[in-house]
Structure formats: C-alpha cells, structure tokens
Design an enzyme around this catalytic site. Structure first.
Site, PDB file in Angstrom:
ATOM      1  N   ARG A   1       8.410  15.732  16.699  1.00 12.86           N
ATOM      2  CA  ARG A   1       7.823  14.510  17.259  1.00 12.86           C
ATOM      3  C   ARG A   1       8.086  13.391  16.278  1.00 12.86           C
ATOM      4  O   ARG A   1       7.585  13.413  15.148  1.00 12.86           O
ATOM      5  CB  ARG A   1       6.318  14.692  17.501  1.00 12.86           C
ATOM      6  CG  ARG A   1       5.606  13.388  17.814  1.00 12.86           C
ATOM      7  CD  ARG A   1       4.206  13.580  18.344  1.00 12.86           C
ATOM      8  NE  ARG A   1       4.235  14.086  19.703  1.00 12.86           N
ATOM      9  CZ  ARG A   1       3.196  14.060  20.537  1.00 12.86           C
ATOM     10  NH1 ARG A   1       2.026  13.572  20.134  1.00 12.86           N
ATOM     11  NH2 ARG A   1       3.308  14.536  21.760  1.00 12.86           N
TER      12      ARG A   1
ATOM     13  N   HIS B   1       9.698  11.766  26.444  1.00  9.62           N
ATOM     14  CA  HIS B   1       8.753  12.867  26.205  1.00  9.62           C
ATOM     15  C   HIS B   1       9.086  13.980  27.212  1.00  9.62           C
ATOM     16  O   HIS B   1       8.300  14.282  28.115  1.00  9.62           O
ATOM     17  CB  HIS B   1       7.320  12.366  26.368  1.00  9.62           C
ATOM     18  CG  HIS B   1       6.263  13.269  25.816  1.00  9.62           C
ATOM     19  ND1 HIS B   1       6.542  14.451  25.160  1.00  9.62           N
ATOM     20  CD2 HIS B   1       4.903  13.168  25.831  1.00  9.62           C
ATOM     21  CE1 HIS B   1       5.402  15.018  24.798  1.00  9.62           C
ATOM     22  NE2 HIS B   1       4.404  14.276  25.187  1.00  9.62           N
TER      23      HIS B   1
ATOM     24  N   GLN C   1       6.701  16.949  28.251  1.00  6.32           N
ATOM     25  CA  GLN C   1       5.580  16.571  29.118  1.00  6.32           C
ATOM     26  C   GLN C   1       6.013  16.565  30.578  1.00  6.32           C
ATOM     27  O   GLN C   1       5.265  16.985  31.465  1.00  6.32           O
ATOM     28  CB  GLN C   1       5.068  15.185  28.713  1.00  6.32           C
ATOM     29  CG  GLN C   1       3.872  14.722  29.531  1.00  6.32           C
ATOM     30  CD  GLN C   1       2.613  15.501  29.211  1.00  6.32           C
ATOM     31  OE1 GLN C   1       2.223  15.607  28.070  1.00  6.32           O
ATOM     32  NE2 GLN C   1       1.961  16.050  30.240  1.00  6.32           N
TER      33      GLN C   1
ATOM     34  N   ASP D   1      -0.270   6.312  32.036  1.00  4.24           N
ATOM     35  CA  ASP D   1      -0.268   6.685  30.616  1.00  4.24           C
ATOM     36  C   ASP D   1      -0.890   5.508  29.870  1.00  4.24           C
ATOM     37  O   ASP D   1      -1.042   4.408  30.423  1.00  4.24           O
ATOM     38  CB  ASP D   1       1.182   6.942  30.149  1.00  4.24           C
ATOM     39  CG  ASP D   1       1.267   7.325  28.673  1.00  4.24           C
ATOM     40  OD1 ASP D   1       0.289   7.869  28.124  1.00  4.24           O
ATOM     41  OD2 ASP D   1       2.341   7.073  28.061  1.00  4.24           O
TER      42      ASP D   1
ATOM     43  N   ARG E   1       1.528  22.421  29.543  1.00  2.00           N
ATOM     44  CA  ARG E   1       2.385  22.177  28.379  1.00  2.00           C
ATOM     45  C   ARG E   1       2.777  23.511  27.742  1.00  2.00           C
ATOM     46  O   ARG E   1       3.917  23.724  27.342  1.00  2.00           O
ATOM     47  CB  ARG E   1       1.657  21.308  27.342  1.00  2.00           C
ATOM     48  CG  ARG E   1       1.371  19.873  27.772  1.00  2.00           C
ATOM     49  CD  ARG E   1       2.646  19.064  27.915  1.00  2.00           C
ATOM     50  NE  ARG E   1       3.395  19.022  26.676  1.00  2.00           N
ATOM     51  CZ  ARG E   1       3.133  18.219  25.634  1.00  2.00           C
ATOM     52  NH1 ARG E   1       2.135  17.360  25.702  1.00  2.00           N
ATOM     53  NH2 ARG E   1       3.890  18.239  24.548  1.00  2.00           N
TER      54      ARG E   1
END
Ligand code: CP
Ligand code: NVA
Length: 305
Positions: free
Chosen positions: A100, A127, A130, A223, A291
């Site tokens: 990350r 991402h 996700q 988000d 996830r």
C-alpha cells in the site's frame, strides 16, 4: 510473472476465474494451501489500514503461509533506500509482495525488480483488491455482474473512482460516475475502460449530476471525499462534494432493490448518511469480509500463473 497493480491487469475471463476461486475459498476457508511451506508474503504499508492489514494477514495464514507485515516508516525504504533494491531483497526471501503506497509508478518498479508477484493494496490511483471484493459481494446479492448498472458518487478522481471504471468495464457492467467537474477519473483511465467495455458489452458514463448517475441503478457506491494524503484539502473538499452525499433521498432514485457499498472507512453525515450505511440496502459488512476471500483468490491465482 503476473502482478495485480491495476484492475485491468486481469482480462475479463481472468477476473471471472478469480471471482469464482474467491467464492470457492469462501465456501472452504482452510481447504486451499498454495503457500504451504510456510512461504512468506511481505505486506508493506506506507499508509494506514485496518481491513487490508487484517484481511491479508488472515488470508496468507489461511493459505498456509506466513504474513510478514511491515510499516514502511520502520524499514530502510522509509529512509530512502531505492525501491528497486528493496524489491530485489524482498524477492529473494518471500513469495509475493503486497504494498500500500502512494505512487503507482513505485509499484511498477517493485514489480519490475522483485521477481515475485506484486499486489497493489491501494495506491493514489487504484485499489484493485477492493474492486474484487466488491464484485464478489455484488455477485452474491445480484447474480451475474455483466449488464448491471453501478453508480459511484463522490470523488471520481480517487483510487476507488478509477478502479471502479476499469473493474466494471472488465466485468461488462455499466458504470456511472457522478462527480463534480474536475473530479472525474483521468482521461487515460477512461479511455482504457472504454476499450475494454467495447469488448465486454459494458459502458462508462461520466456526469456531474448525482441523480443522473444513480437513476435506476442496481448498485450505489461511494467513498470518502478526503483520501489518505489529501488531509490538507479537507475543508474545501467537504464544501465541494456536499451535493454528492448518498442520502436516503438520493438512493430513492436507484432501483428499489439497489444495494449500497462503501469500501470503508466511512464518514457518516458526509459522503453517506447514517440511515443509508446502517440501513437495509447496505451490504458493507459483507463487502468488508469479502476482502479476505477475494485477496486469497488473487494471491493463489498469481502464484499459479
Ligand atoms: N477499504 C480499505 O482498504 O480499508 P483499510 O484502509 O482499512 O485497509
Ligand atoms: N479513497 C480512500 C480509500 C480508503 C480505503 C483513500 O485512499 O483514503
């Protein structure tokens, strides 16, 4: 050697394979051991994380491996050791690298020099892990992904907005981004998504009207308006994105049985109303759990290719 740095690193057929593997792993959590040895997976963080940290650690252990979590701030990379050098060292001792970080180009450097599969667990641009979890969640609630209409409302230029465009095109979905002018996904990302959508039957629609984005959608997503690294812009972003809040009123424009996703962490009263995220159409806890299953699948799939 395959890597997963952005959503379109998987072809449409490969995305289907990974999602099917994720569902199989969810049904049999300890039945797959591609990391037996145990082999080690390096999991490195330049930014904060709860879900990604837990899901990769648990996932690597479930697969028979050893998760090695590192905060970059306590590594030499955090003091300026070249990424290519860190990459070559990690590759000598681990079976995969999960990272990350901020810059997408740094992930590309890690992939070029490590000699092991590299997974983007969030960059400023994408991402993709996700999105796999989100697609698994949508499949569980809605069945086939192809042909569904997904509305993402908020910061279309952030990692989630850009990944939704690419990931949805890959899945043959109709993705609509409702974001203020200047906060839509990058032109190059949209162009890549349109090329994929022309093969899969998906489509991409960009609008600055949140109601137009959400109208008759099967899935509504948002988000945070202030991503990690954008904290200095917090006040102006909250003012700018105010009309894009996923409230019960906005959600009423979607299909009555639409589901609501949010990658989390969420800020109730800003990008999403408490009554929506905590309401009956929200599937955010399934999404968070997925996830784990999705990332186990992408790790196993990459190790096998
Ligand atoms: N959604 C997500 O990536 O959460 P974390 O930042 O907690 O890992
Ligand atoms: N866009 C958010 C996602 C957090 C998982 C961020 O980058 O902070």
């Amino acid at each position: 050697m395959r890597h997963f740095l952005r959503d379109d690193d998987l072809s449409p057929a490969e995305q289907v394979e990974v999602l099917e593997l994720a569902a199989a792993m969810k049904a049999d959590p300890y039945g797959f051991k591609p990391l037996a040895g145990p082999q080690t997976v390096a999991i490195m963080f330049d930014k904060s994380s709860t879900r990604t940290r837990v899901s990769f650690c648990v996932g690597v252990a479930d697969l028979g491996g050893n998760p090695l979590v590192m905060e970059s701030s306590s590594t030499q990379a955090g003091r300026g050791e070249p990424i290519a050098d860190t990459a070559r060292v990690l590759g000598r001792m681990t079976s995969a690298v999960v990272w990350r970080t901020y810059n997408q180009v740094d992930l590309e450097t890690m992939a070029e020099y490590s000699g092991v599969p590299v997974i983007n667990s969030l960059s400023d641009d994408f991402h993709p892990c996700q999105i796999l979890a989100d697609w698994l969640t949508i499949k569980e609630h809605k069945g086939d992904l192809a042909g569904l209409t997904v509305a993402y409302v908020g910061d279309g230029a952030n990692n989630m907005g850009q990944s939704y465009v690419l990931g949805a095109a890959t899945a043959g979905m109709h993705i609509r981004i409702g974001a203020p002018d200047g906060y839509q996904p990058a032109d190059a990302v949209v162009a890549d998504a349109l090329a994929i959508a022309s093969e899969t039957g998906g489509s991409v629609m960009l609008t600055n009207d949140p109601i137009e984005a959400v109208a008759r959608a099967d899935v509504v997503i948002t988000d945070t308006w202030v991503s990690m690294g954008q904290e200095d812009e917090k006040a102006e972003r909250i003012a700018l994105f105010g009309d894009y809040s996923v409230t019960a009123e906005l959600l009423s424009h979607a299909k009555p049985d639409a589901i609501v996703l949010h990658c989390l962490p969420a800020y109730r009263g800003l990008e999403i109303a408490a009554e929506v995220i905590d309401g009956p159409q929200s599937v955010v806890w399934d999404e968070a759990e997925n996830r784990l299953h999705a990332q186990k699948a992408i790790m196993a799939w990459l190790l096998n290719h």
